[in-house]
Design an enzyme around this catalytic site. Structure first.
Site, PDB file in Angstrom:
ATOM      1  N   HIS A 258       0.864  -1.184   0.000  1.00  0.00           N
ATOM      2  CA  HIS A 258       0.000   0.000   0.000  1.00  0.00           C
ATOM      3  C   HIS A 258       0.895   1.227   0.000  1.00  0.00           C
ATOM      4  CE1 HIS A 258       0.962   0.814   4.222  1.00  0.00           C
ATOM      5  NE2 HIS A 258       0.674  -0.448   4.492  1.00  0.00           N
TER       6      HIS A 258
ATOM      7  N   ASP B  75      -1.412 -19.833  12.518  1.00  0.00           N
ATOM      8  CA  ASP B  75      -0.227 -20.436  13.118  1.00  0.00           C
ATOM      9  C   ASP B  75      -0.175 -20.124  14.613  1.00  0.00           C
ATOM     10  OD1 ASP B  75       2.712 -20.658  13.914  1.00  0.00           O
ATOM     11  OD2 ASP B  75       2.774 -21.384  11.852  1.00  0.00           O
TER      12      ASP B  75
ATOM     13  N   SER C 228       3.035  -5.026   7.056  1.00  0.00           N
ATOM     14  CA  SER C 228       2.571  -4.682   5.703  1.00  0.00           C
ATOM     15  C   SER C 228       3.664  -4.984   4.686  1.00  0.00           C
ATOM     16  CB  SER C 228       2.207  -3.200   5.629  1.00  0.00           C
ATOM     17  OG  SER C 228       1.061  -2.919   6.387  1.00  0.00           O
TER      18      SER C 228
END
Length: 431
Positions: free
Chosen positions: A255, A382, A397
């Site tokens: 992003h 997990d 990110s």
């Protein structure tokens, strides 16, 4: 009548949902098959008609090769031969034949009668990249001095005024003052303080348009000239490297980087990528996103790349010392978005000093979403990663997502009310 209206409304909603499952554009591998976007529906419900538009710049050699292709017009037993002199300028292609053109169209219809959407398909070579997953320090300098807001100034007389109000706007980039280039807020402050009360002509970039503005600074209570403009000219932070290609180009974050106050995507002049290390993790909880805290080494010895673009799909640039950065690394194929499936996946990230993959699930796929950064919904499953971070945290990110041995996307956002879940961008959109 009410029953009829309800049935019609339900049918309209169903058609809308079907259309939303069909992307406006897809990429197809040159030697691959045309994707089936509706494999879960009974045969015959959705009919595809695949055509190549010969009138849009396809050369004669390509047209001649297409004359030899036998194809099905749709998913029925009817067959046709593609002809270069087809009067309507189109030729049908087989679902499994090797594509001979750079571009073609797929028309979808319900039962072969009700049109749904025509998809533009482009033929590409599948890309291979080196996978990231390591933390990186990011330093950006804006293309000019970024205007955050305007504010009031208190004069010696105790009056309040704002010289720049309704003249300079949030999101402007001040690039010149009285013909002098300004790249930093310090340069802008110096120009204002040295104005002697005279009007300043500021050249600014406003949403891509160059305009000139006239601002008259005033003296504040301390006797210094001010214009009442809140500005910023750099930003820094930590994120995750997603991929590096065979030419040394990289992509990260998944992003863009926006200003923290205005949420405007920053227009950058230059940027630098530094090595970084995670030193602590603030675990995410419901209503409170977690965060990776790290050290960024802002020195030449730790500089690992240059940042050349800040876009909605991520930050991009070039890796320095490319051969050393990817030594002993494996190349991974990138997945096309229609190849991504709901189900098991892994996320590669670094939260405890080691770059490794953690188990996850792709819960939802949005091939035609309005927000490119939210193409899929992912969930961390997990146990070890859940114990360390609570799920997805800020700083992750750009963490690459793997499925079936390919890179399919990157982590972009976390759900505030459920940190085990978040959004991801398709690697196709990022590359």
């Amino acid at each position: 009548m009410l029953l009829l209206f309800s049935v019609l409304l339900l049918a309209l909603c169903g058609l809308t949902l079907l259309r939303n499952r069909i992307p406006d554009q897809i990429f197809v591998e040159k030697s691959g098959e045309i994707p089936d976007l509706f494999s879960g529906l009974p045969d015959g419900w959705i009919v595809r008609e695949v055509k190549s538009n010969l009138s849009e710049g396809i050369d004669s050699a390509c047209a001649l090769s297409m004359e030899k292709i036998e194809a099905t017009v749709s998913e029925t037993d009817s067959e046709t031969v593609a002809s270069a002199d087809n009067p309507d300028g189109t030729a049908a292609l087989t679902d499994s034949a090797q594509i001979s053109t750079d571009h073609y169209e797929i028309s979808y219809s319900l039962f072969g009668k009700i049109p749904l959407k025509t998809v533009s398909a482009a033929v590409i070579e599948r890309r291979k990249v080196y996978a990231g997953g390591t933390p990186v320090g990011i330093y950006l300098e804006t293309a000019g001095v970024f205007v955050v807001d305007t504010g009031e100034i208190t004069t010696k007389d105790g009056e309040s005024c704002c010289p720049a109000k309704n003249i300079v706007q949030t999101g402007d980039y001040i690039q010149m003052v009285n013909g002098e280039t300004v790249n930093t807020k310090e340069q802008l402050i110096a120009c204002i303080q040295d104005c002697g009360g005279e009007a300043l002509v500021m050249k600014v970039n406003r949403q891509g348009e160059q305009i000139s503005l006239r601002v008259v600074p005033i003296k504040d209570a301390d006797g210094e000239y001010r214009a009442g403009i809140w500005v910023r000219n750099d930003t820094q932070g930590i994120g995750t490297l997603t991929w590096v290609d065979e030419d040394g180009n990289f992509g990260a974050l998944g992003h863009g980087i926006s200003d923290v106050d205005t949420a405007e995507l920053l227009s950058i002049q230059s940027g630098t990528l530094y090595s970084a290390e995670v030193i602590s993790v603030q675990k995410g909880t419901k209503g409170s996103p977690g965060e990776l805290s790290g050290i960024i080494h802002y020195s030449d010895g730790y500089r690992i790349g240059t940042i050349e673009e800040n876009s909605a799909n991520g930050i991009y640039g070039r890796i320095t010392g490319f051969s050393l950065a990817v030594q002993d690394q494996a190349l991974y194929e990138t997945a096309l978005k229609q190849e991504v499936e709901e189900g098991a996946a892994t996320i590669r990230c670094t939260v405890d000093g080691t770059c490794r993959e953690y188990e996850a699930e792709i819960r939802e796929i949005r091939l035609n979403g309005d927000d490119v950064n939210k193409g899929m919904v992912i969930e961390v499953t997990d146990p070890e990663l859940l114990k360390l971070t609570g799920g997805i945290v800020q700083g992750m990110s750009g963490s690459p997502i793997f499925q079936n041995g390919r890179i399919v996307g990157a982590v972009t956002h976390v759900f505030v009310n459920d940190p085990t879940r978040g959004y991801g961008i398709f690697i196709e959109d990022m590359i």
